[in-house]
Design an enzyme around this catalytic site. Structure first.
Site, PDB file in Angstrom:
ATOM      1  N   GLU A  94       0.988  -1.117  -0.033  1.00  0.00           N
ATOM      2  CA  GLU A  94       0.168  -0.444   0.364  1.00  0.00           C
ATOM      3  C   GLU A  94       1.134   1.226   0.224  1.00  0.00           C
ATOM      4  OE1 GLU A  94      -4.036   0.737   2.325  1.00  0.00           O
ATOM      5  OE2 GLU A  94      -2.320   1.691   3.228  1.00  0.00           O
ATOM      6  N   LYS A 154       2.802  14.769  -0.508  1.00  0.00           N
ATOM      7  CA  LYS A 154       2.448  15.825  -0.213  1.00  0.00           C
ATOM      8  C   LYS A 154       2.729  17.287  -1.643  1.00  0.00           C
ATOM      9  CE  LYS A 154       0.573  16.279   4.721  1.00  0.00           C
ATOM     10  NZ  LYS A 154       0.411  16.546   5.432  1.00  0.00           N
ATOM     11  N   ARG A 213     -15.640   3.251   3.851  1.00  0.00           N
ATOM     12  CA  ARG A 213     -16.401   4.736   3.710  1.00  0.00           C
ATOM     13  C   ARG A 213     -15.745   5.499   4.625  1.00  0.00           C
ATOM     14  NH1 ARG A 213     -18.332   5.568   9.508  1.00  0.00           N
ATOM     15  NH2 ARG A 213     -16.124   6.344  10.272  1.00  0.00           N
TER      16      ARG A 213
END
Length: 602
Positions: free
Chosen positions: A21, A26, A111
């Site tokens: 993963e 940024k 979610r």
């Protein structure tokens, strides 16, 4: 390809798998660094990678771009995260459509967490409240063409009443169409085993993959454990306490712990392992090696170059050899092609190669490196002979990078490294090569490709920069070696060659049962003329620009860029040929010339 199909292949074969993963950085520097790490880590052989989605789509553009880049350029299936946080159905559909258009066929439906600073998670008007609704929505829109994964919580979700009810929610997500489950990070194997038991009792029969977090430093570990509320065995806490101020020791312990846990998990029935890498490479590489899971058999390649899972390139099975060391720039140039040669390299003038922006001219990461780091690797050349030594040191394995090569020496290159070192030390600056092969098994660890049962062949090939004087000496003797074909060009476009401009020369091919001959790499003139633009630009834009204008080092590199030729040579006799014989002949002539000059001076 749908990831569930790959997972099921591993399960049917009884072979454990692993996956990585990543999260969007940024900064541009962080993104460049991530791409370099991903490229190296994908060589470890993960079955897939996934890319996280910022709350409310805060990193949506980067998530999609990273996912598409990894799948297209690195040839790996990508599982793209998608969350309901602050996302209306319209925004979710836009993200799904963009992912599908980019060839992504795998979504991790979540979610999501509450946005930073929010006291609790809230449904946005026009959005979904639960992950199962997103699963249902994806299934309704895409059917089985999209693979859907979901999250599982061995110790219960933070908002769940208890573990039993949390498992009931997972069952509902699976019933709505989820194909597999990836668990939250865990440090207690027993919690995973208990979770599997609950899943089995509820009839959850899809693969449940444990999530592994290699501990990198103590403070981050404590923060993650506190945030997720995962249980930490007393033995782990006790082992970390005396070393918590030493990051190096903590990382070593994190590797050992992950290896021990992974072995137990695989032994007790986990189908594979999912590593939360935190965009870091060192620990997961050590863990994969310790578990013996590294994909180190080159013969497993379907083609000599890394394939891509981009469905628009489904017919691609041949490429020009010039880009073999820089495949990403080739893919970028051909991204808009709507057809491929299908085994017979056609006229590439129409459609033409696309242009290449500066991003792809720079090997990821090196552009943003500090000047002193570049000087440490390449030095500060005072004369062209200093550049010769940089190339020779690379071929000898003394330095691990060269601006024209994405990565170190290939295994097959090392078979001729002695000859390459001698050539480069003598001013023949090689950037690409392959040894002669007259029929090796397709299972050969260095030279094989295409799967079992085949036989592979290749012509000796070499590509180099050389001075105009050395090119003229080569042209004067090349007729003595009738099996050699060559193409040469300088930055100004002056081309010299002994083959028709429309010729195509297969330099790698394979013979497999029940198939036509496959020829995955070729030498072709029009492609070479496109490639030369990139090859010469690297002298300035990827190396020379690190030195100050007016410096001696900059002048040396500019001299090579401005005056040298790019030459490729094919030894077409793959049975008895000797590509390096021509250069031994050139050495002998230069020696005789030098001796005659010395004698006349005496």
């Amino acid at each position: 390809m749908r990831i569930i199909d790959r997972i099921n292949e591993h399960i049917a074969a009884g072979e454990p798998f692993f996956s990585f993963e990543y999260f969007p950085p940024k900064t541009d520097a962080g993104l460049n660094n991530l791409y370099g790490r991903m490229d190296r880590m994908i060589d470890l052989g993960p079955t897939f990678v996934d890319v996280t989605w910022g709350a409310g789509g805060s990193t949506s553009d980067q998530t999609l771009a990273i996912s598409a880049t990894a799948q297209e350029f690195f040839g790996i299936d990508v599982l793209m995260h998608l969350t309901c946080t602050n996302m209306t159905v319209d925004r979710l559909d836009a993200a799904l459509d963009a992912a599908y258009a980019a060839g992504i066929r795998n979504i991790l439906a979540l979610r999501g967490d509450a946005p930073q600073g929010a006291a609790a998670w809230e449904r946005v008007e026009g959005g979904f409240s639960y992950a199962y609704q997103l699963v249902e929505h994806i299934r309704a829109r895409f059917g089985d063409s999209m693979c859907v994964g979901v999250a599982g919580y061995p110790e219960g979700h933070l908002e769940a009443a208890d573990r039993e009810s949390c498992t009931d929610y997972l069952k509902h997500k699976v019933d709505c169409g989820a194909d597999f489950v990836i668990t939250q990070l865990l440090f207690d194997v027993d919690e995973y085993l208990a979770f599997l038991g609950r899943c089995e009792r509820r009839g959850i029969d899809c693969p449940v993959i444990p999530g592994m977090l290699p501990i990198q430093n103590y403070s981050r570990f404590k923060k993650m454990a506190t945030f997720t509320k995962v249980s930490v065995p007393d033995s782990v806490a006790a082992a970390l306490e005396p070393i918590k101020q030493d990051d190096a020791q903590v990382r070593e312990y994190g590797v050992d712990l992950c290896v021990e846990m992974s072995r137990r998990l695989l032994e007790y029935g986990a189908p594979g392992l999912h590593f939360y890498t935190l965009n870091l490479e060192w620990s997961v590489a050590r863990i994969v090696d310790a578990l013996g899971l590294r994909a180190d058999d080159v013969a497993e390649r379907s083609l000599p170059w890394r394939s891509t899972d981009d469905p628009s390139r489904g017919g691609e099975d041949v490429r020009p050899i010039f880009w073999s060391n820089r495949p990403e720039s080739y893919l970028a140039r051909t991204a808009n092609w709507d057809d491929f040669p299908n085994g017979r390299w056609g006229d590439r003038r129409s459609p033409s190669y696309g242009t290449l922006n500066e991003y792809y001219l720079m090997r990821r990461g090196i552009r943003l490196a500090a000047r002193d780091a570049v000087e440490q690797v390449y030095g500060e050349p005072e004369r062209v002979e200093d550049v010769f030594q940089v190339f020779a040191r690379f071929c000898a394995g003394e330095i691990d990078s060269l601006p024209w090569v994405d990565g170190g020496l290939q295994g097959e290159t090392q078979l001729i490294s002695h000859e390459l070192v001698a050539l480069n030390a003598n001013g023949y600056l090689t950037i690409n090569s392959q040894p002669q092969v007259n029929g090796v098994a397709s299972s050969h660890p260095e030279l094989g490709w295409g799967g079992a049962g085949g036989v592979c062949y290749q012509k000796a090939y070499i590509e180099m920069f050389l001075s105009p004087e050395r090119l003229q000496r080569f042209l004067a003797i090349v007729a003595e070696f009738p099996s050699l074909t060559y193409q040469a060009v300088n930055v100004a476009g002056d081309a010299q060659f002994n083959v028709p401009p429309n010729s195509v020369n297969a330099v790698t091919w394979g013979i497999f049962p029940g198939k036509e001959i496959i020829q995955p790499t070729v030498v072709e003139f029009q492609s070479f003329m496109i490639w030369k633009e990139e090859a010469f630009a690297i002298w300035k834009q990827q190396w020379g620009d690190f030195y100050e204008t007016g410096s001696r080092a900059r002048a040396v590199l500019d001299e090579i860029h401005d005056s040298y030729y790019l030459l490729n040579i094919v030894e077409n006799d793959f049975i008895r040929g000797d590509l390096f014989a021509a250069f031994r002949r050139l050495d002998a002539l230069e020696h005789d010339t030098a001796t005659a000059v010395a004698d006349s001076s005496a």
